[in-house]
Write a protein that holds these residues in place. Structure first.
Motif, PDB file in Angstrom:
ATOM      1  N   THR A 146       0.826  -1.212   0.000  1.00 45.16           N
ATOM      2  CA  THR A 146       0.000   0.000   0.000  1.00 45.16           C
ATOM      3  C   THR A 146       0.862   1.264   0.000  1.00 45.16           C
ATOM      4  O   THR A 146       0.488   2.275  -0.589  1.00 45.16           O
ATOM      5  N   GLU A 147       2.031   1.199   0.649  1.00 44.40           N
ATOM      6  CA  GLU A 147       2.943   2.348   0.620  1.00 44.40           C
ATOM      7  C   GLU A 147       3.514   2.561  -0.777  1.00 44.40           C
ATOM      8  O   GLU A 147       3.663   3.695  -1.235  1.00 44.40           O
ATOM      9  N   LEU A 148       3.848   1.474  -1.474  1.00 43.36           N
ATOM     10  CA  LEU A 148       4.339   1.587  -2.847  1.00 43.36           C
ATOM     11  C   LEU A 148       3.257   2.169  -3.754  1.00 43.36           C
ATOM     12  O   LEU A 148       3.541   3.015  -4.615  1.00 43.36           O
ATOM     13  N   MET A 149       2.018   1.714  -3.575  1.00 43.42           N
ATOM     14  CA  MET A 149       0.909   2.229  -4.389  1.00 43.42           C
ATOM     15  C   MET A 149       0.673   3.708  -4.113  1.00 43.42           C
ATOM     16  O   MET A 149       0.426   4.493  -5.031  1.00 43.42           O
ATOM     17  N   LYS A 150       0.764   4.070  -2.845  1.00 43.55           N
ATOM     18  CA  LYS A 150       0.553   5.467  -2.472  1.00 43.55           C
ATOM     19  C   LYS A 150       1.623   6.358  -3.100  1.00 43.55           C
ATOM     20  O   LYS A 150       1.332   7.436  -3.632  1.00 43.55           O
ATOM     21  N   ASP A 151       2.871   5.897  -3.056  1.00 38.77           N
ATOM     22  CA  ASP A 151       3.974   6.662  -3.618  1.00 38.77           C
ATOM     23  C   ASP A 151       3.792   6.853  -5.125  1.00 38.77           C
ATOM     24  O   ASP A 151       3.969   7.964  -5.651  1.00 38.77           O
ATOM     25  N   LEU A 152       3.426   5.774  -5.830  1.00 40.20           N
ATOM     26  CA  LEU A 152       3.193   5.876  -7.272  1.00 40.20           C
ATOM     27  C   LEU A 152       1.993   6.779  -7.555  1.00 40.20           C
ATOM     28  O   LEU A 152       2.002   7.563  -8.510  1.00 40.20           O
ATOM     29  N   GLY A 153       0.964   6.699  -6.713  1.00 34.87           N
ATOM     30  CA  GLY A 153      -0.207   7.553  -6.882  1.00 34.87           C
ATOM     31  C   GLY A 153       0.139   9.028  -6.773  1.00 34.87           C
ATOM     32  O   GLY A 153      -0.348   9.853  -7.557  1.00 34.87           O
ATOM     33  N   PHE A 154       1.011   9.387  -5.826  1.00 30.10           N
ATOM     34  CA  PHE A 154       1.426  10.779  -5.686  1.00 30.10           C
ATOM     35  C   PHE A 154       2.228  11.241  -6.890  1.00 30.10           C
ATOM     36  O   PHE A 154       2.127  12.386  -7.323  1.00 30.10           O
ATOM     37  N   ARG A 155       3.060  10.350  -7.438  1.00 31.29           N
ATOM     38  CA  ARG A 155       3.833  10.721  -8.628  1.00 31.29           C
ATOM     39  C   ARG A 155       2.898  11.000  -9.806  1.00 31.29           C
ATOM     40  O   ARG A 155       3.088  11.966 -10.551  1.00 31.29           O
ATOM     41  N   TYR A 156       1.887  10.154  -9.963  1.00 31.31           N
ATOM     42  CA  TYR A 156       0.903  10.369 -11.023  1.00 31.31           C
ATOM     43  C   TYR A 156       0.123  11.657 -10.784  1.00 31.31           C
ATOM     44  O   TYR A 156      -0.141  12.431 -11.709  1.00 31.31           O
ATOM     45  N   PHE A 157      -0.254  11.873  -9.522  1.00 30.45           N
ATOM     46  CA  PHE A 157      -1.045  13.058  -9.182  1.00 30.45           C
ATOM     47  C   PHE A 157      -0.282  14.331  -9.514  1.00 30.45           C
ATOM     48  O   PHE A 157      -0.852  15.289 -10.049  1.00 30.45           O
ATOM     49  N   SER A 158       1.004  14.353  -9.208  1.00 28.80           N
ATOM     50  CA  SER A 158       1.826  15.528  -9.505  1.00 28.80           C
ATOM     51  C   SER A 158       1.838  15.829 -10.999  1.00 28.80           C
ATOM     52  O   SER A 158       1.724  16.987 -11.419  1.00 28.80           O
ATOM     53  N   VAL A 159       1.958  14.779 -11.812  1.00 35.98           N
ATOM     54  CA  VAL A 159       1.958  14.972 -13.267  1.00 35.98           C
ATOM     55  C   VAL A 159       0.596  15.440 -13.756  1.00 35.98           C
ATOM     56  O   VAL A 159       0.479  16.371 -14.559  1.00 35.98           O
ATOM     57  N   LEU A 160      -0.463  14.807 -13.256  1.00 36.67           N
ATOM     58  CA  LEU A 160      -1.814  15.126 -13.720  1.00 36.67           C
ATOM     59  C   LEU A 160      -2.229  16.545 -13.354  1.00 36.67           C
ATOM     60  O   LEU A 160      -2.898  17.226 -14.141  1.00 36.67           O
ATOM     61  N   THR A 161      -1.860  16.992 -12.168  1.00 38.97           N
ATOM     62  CA  THR A 161      -2.242  18.359 -11.780  1.00 38.97           C
ATOM     63  C   THR A 161      -1.523  19.398 -12.639  1.00 38.97           C
ATOM     64  O   THR A 161      -2.033  20.492 -12.860  1.00 38.97           O
ATOM     65  N   ASN A 162      -0.325  19.060 -13.115  1.00 37.46           N
ATOM     66  CA  ASN A 162       0.375  19.959 -14.037  1.00 37.46           C
ATOM     67  C   ASN A 162      -0.217  19.893 -15.439  1.00 37.46           C
ATOM     68  O   ASN A 162      -0.249  20.902 -16.155  1.00 37.46           O
ATOM     69  N   MET A 163      -0.692  18.710 -15.826  1.00 32.03           N
ATOM     70  CA  MET A 163      -1.294  18.548 -17.145  1.00 32.03           C
ATOM     71  C   MET A 163      -2.693  19.162 -17.210  1.00 32.03           C
ATOM     72  O   MET A 163      -3.134  19.612 -18.266  1.00 32.03           O
ATOM     73  N   HIS A 164      -3.400  19.151 -16.076  1.00 29.58           N
ATOM     74  CA  HIS A 164      -4.803  19.603 -16.039  1.00 29.58           C
ATOM     75  C   HIS A 164      -4.960  20.686 -14.977  1.00 29.58           C
ATOM     76  O   HIS A 164      -5.649  20.497 -13.973  1.00 29.58           O
ATOM     77  N   LYS A 165      -4.321  21.797 -15.201  1.00 25.93           N
ATOM     78  CA  LYS A 165      -4.390  22.903 -14.241  1.00 25.93           C
ATOM     79  C   LYS A 165      -5.811  23.451 -14.162  1.00 25.93           C
ATOM     80  O   LYS A 165      -6.521  23.512 -15.157  1.00 25.93           O
ATOM     81  N   SER A 166      -6.216  23.816 -12.956  1.00 30.10           N
ATOM     82  CA  SER A 166      -7.546  24.395 -12.700  1.00 30.10           C
ATOM     83  C   SER A 166      -8.676  23.436 -13.072  1.00 30.10           C
ATOM     84  O   SER A 166      -9.780  23.866 -13.405  1.00 30.10           O
ATOM     85  N   GLU A 167      -8.408  22.130 -13.021  1.00 27.73           N
ATOM     86  CA  GLU A 167      -9.433  21.129 -13.291  1.00 27.73           C
ATOM     87  C   GLU A 167      -9.486  20.138 -12.131  1.00 27.73           C
ATOM     88  O   GLU A 167      -8.516  19.975 -11.387  1.00 27.73           O
ATOM     89  N   THR A 168     -10.633  19.484 -11.999  1.00 26.64           N
ATOM     90  CA  THR A 168     -10.737  18.388 -11.051  1.00 26.64           C
ATOM     91  C   THR A 168      -9.850  17.240 -11.508  1.00 26.64           C
ATOM     92  O   THR A 168      -9.849  16.887 -12.689  1.00 26.64           O
ATOM     93  N   VAL A 169      -9.099  16.669 -10.582  1.00 25.39           N
ATOM     94  CA  VAL A 169      -8.232  15.526 -10.873  1.00 25.39           C
ATOM     95  C   VAL A 169      -8.548  14.427  -9.863  1.00 25.39           C
ATOM     96  O   VAL A 169      -8.490  14.660  -8.657  1.00 25.39           O
ATOM     97  N   LEU A 170      -8.911  13.251 -10.352  1.00 26.69           N
ATOM     98  CA  LEU A 170      -9.203  12.127  -9.471  1.00 26.69           C
ATOM     99  C   LEU A 170      -8.561  10.879 -10.050  1.00 26.69           C
ATOM    100  O   LEU A 170      -8.734  10.575 -11.237  1.00 26.69           O
ATOM    101  N   LEU A 171      -7.813  10.152  -9.232  1.00 23.61           N
ATOM    102  CA  LEU A 171      -7.176   8.923  -9.692  1.00 23.61           C
ATOM    103  C   LEU A 171      -7.328   7.832  -8.638  1.00 23.61           C
ATOM    104  O   LEU A 171      -7.680   8.099  -7.486  1.00 23.61           O
ATOM    105  N   SER A 172      -7.056   6.608  -9.053  1.00 22.37           N
ATOM    106  CA  SER A 172      -7.100   5.457  -8.157  1.00 22.37           C
ATOM    107  C   SER A 172      -5.711   4.816  -8.119  1.00 22.37           C
ATOM    108  O   SER A 172      -5.321   4.136  -9.067  1.00 22.37           O
ATOM    109  N   PRO A 173      -4.936   5.043  -7.049  1.00 24.90           N
ATOM    110  CA  PRO A 173      -3.612   4.422  -6.961  1.00 24.90           C
ATOM    111  C   PRO A 173      -3.649   2.902  -7.081  1.00 24.90           C
ATOM    112  O   PRO A 173      -2.747   2.304  -7.682  1.00 24.90           O
ATOM    113  N   THR A 174      -4.685   2.271  -6.527  1.00 19.90           N
ATOM    114  CA  THR A 174      -4.767   0.815  -6.620  1.00 19.90           C
ATOM    115  C   THR A 174      -4.977   0.365  -8.061  1.00 19.90           C
ATOM    116  O   THR A 174      -4.401  -0.638  -8.500  1.00 19.90           O
TER     117      THR A 174
END
Length: 466
Positions: free
Chosen positions: A92-120
């Motif tokens: 779960t810690e590995l999934m969480k870490d990968l989820g944060f990496r994805y989240f960082s990229v997505l928030t930069n790709m979709h500025k001022s938009e809702t961003v929702l992902l599933s780390p699992t």
């Protein structure tokens, strides 16, 4: 004196020996053991014919075995036991870490938009491809998933063990009461004539509630997009935006897509009679339906970090975490400091407070292509044309889009004509603290037993789905 020294030495030796025998690094729960490595070596040296799975056309009526491959199951899942906690926590810690990496990229790709992902789901998708990867691609994926560099067979990750734990987490979620409605659909589309490894297809089955493997003619990209969207629309829980919005190149021969439906009803929450203002930013607001609930909740207002955190139970174990900026702080500033340590900090030192909480109803859809995300992470080779996925098929695979789509809903259990339940006697006479989530915030959903982060995102537009 010498006797005392000898006894101390002997005791220390026993403790050290027992300690070494008991402790096992969590990685080894997921690695191949020597017996499996020996068996794999024998298979590599022998000449045996791999059984193949031949997808039928997406335009052809399904035969019973093609309707849903869920009946084929090569992985066993078990209930979560105390002895399983270390390996589940590690994963779960590995999934969480990968989820944060994805989240960082997505928030930069979709500025001022809702961003929702599933780390699992992100993790399950990549592990699925790991099962089909060979040679250098397998090594690169293992590292990207957060495991150590493989140097020999017993230092390589067994993807079946990872998917088994992920399935256990899913089973914990899907076994909940009627307050949570969750399901997962996975589809693999290949070009006509592509023969897949039957073992690979069987290994994908446990990762979803429904698995479909279909053939699509990608040489006509527009028609292929229409067929894939139509196929998905006929098999998901509700009307949804299309899963493909642009054509794939005509040269691809494989496309992977997964869809998660998650709907949760917050007990004793009821709808506010009139839509309320919700601030997208400091200068713009929209009108959205909201729900409200009064009761005891774990709550923290952190004046140092300038944020508030609210813990909302969704079932016996699962919970929703809401994080909102305070005192002039911004969501961007909170996001910039996110790490896997953020949640333990937010969840620490919370107090049980009597709150009257008002928050937006949520109906959110997100759809992301792994190819774009990996390209922004400078690791596009993981799914690129030079990647080796010979365990999926003996044909050279040119992978098109790899898509994760989420449909997420949160609502109250009561209509506007119903009254909330009376507070218990222990709250009689207490004045609730008024909390209103009326501006952009972060949200996370945890599976409470495994502590797996199921969903994570920022909410700027609470209703972005159909």
């Amino acid at each position: 004196m010498a006797l005392h020294v000898m006894l101390l030495y002997f005791t220390t030796f026993i403790i050290f020996t027992i300690g070494n025998r008991v402790y096992v690094h969590p990685f080894h729960f997921f690695a191949y053991n020597k017996s499996i490595c020996t068996e794999m070596e024998k298979q590599n040296q022998s000449t045996h014919e791999e059984k193949v799975f031949i997808p039928i056309s997406v335009e052809t009526d399904d035969s019973p075995e093609q309707k849903n491959l869920k009946s084929i199951n090569s992985l066993e899942t078990q209930s979560l036991d105390v002895k399983d906690i270390p390996k589940v926590t590690y994963l779960t810690e590995l999934m969480k870490d990968l989820g944060f990496r994805y989240f960082s990229v997505l928030t930069n790709m979709h500025k001022s938009e809702t961003v929702l992902l599933s780390p699992t789901n992100i993790y399950a998708t990549l592990v699925s491809f790991y099962l089909g990867a060979s040679k250098q691609t397998s090594t690169e994926l293992q590292l990207f998933l957060g495991f150590t560099t493989p140097s020999e067979c017993t230092s390589r990750v067994d993807g079946h063990k990872v998917l088994s734990v992920l399935k256990t987490i899913d089973d914990l979620l899907l076994s909940k009461q009627a307050d949570i409605d969750a399901s997962r659909l996975t589809c693999l589309f290949t070009a006509p004539g592509i023969h897949l490894s039957k073992t690979f297809v069987q290994d994908l089955v446990p990762s979803s509630d429904a698995l479909y493997v279909k053939a699509v003619n990608f040489t006509n990209p527009t028609r292929a997009k229409e067929l894939i969207n139509s196929f998905f629309e006929s098999r998901i829980a509700r009307k949804s935006n299309t899963i493909l919005t642009t054509d794939n190149p005509s040269t691809i021969n494989l496309l992977f897509a997964s869809y998660i439906h998650f709907k949760v009803t917050v007990k004793n929450a009821f709808q506010v009679n009139q839509p309320q203002d919700f601030w997208i930013d400091s200068n713009k607001k929209i009108s959205v339906p909201m729900i409200t609930i009064t009761g005891m909740f774990n709550y923290k207002s952190d004046d140092k970090e300038n944020l508030s955190v609210i813990h909302i139970p969704l079932s016996k174990n699962d919970f929703l975490l809401l994080v909102q900026p305070t005192n002039g702080n911004s969501l961007d500033r909170i996001e910039s400091s996110l790490s896997r340590d953020s949640f333990p900090i937010w969840l620490g030192k919370m107090s049980n407070r009597y709150l009257n909480l008002t928050l937006p109803k949520l109906r959110i859809e997100s759809c992301y292509n792994f190819q774009e995300i990996l390209r922004n992470m400078n690791v596009s080779t993981l799914l690129g044309e030079n990647a080796d996925y010979s365990k999926i098929s003996d044909a050279h695979l040119n992978i098109g889009k790899v898509i994760n789509k989420i449909h997420f809903e949160l609502d109250g259990s009561r209509t506007e004509n119903e009254q909330p339940q009376d507070d218990s006697q222990q709250n009689a006479g207490l004045v609730p603290l008024e909390i209103k989530m009326d501006r952009a915030f972060l949200m996370a959903v945890f599976e409470g037993i495994s502590k797996a982060l199921l969903f994570f995102g920022r909410v700027i537009y609470p209703l972005n789905a159909l």
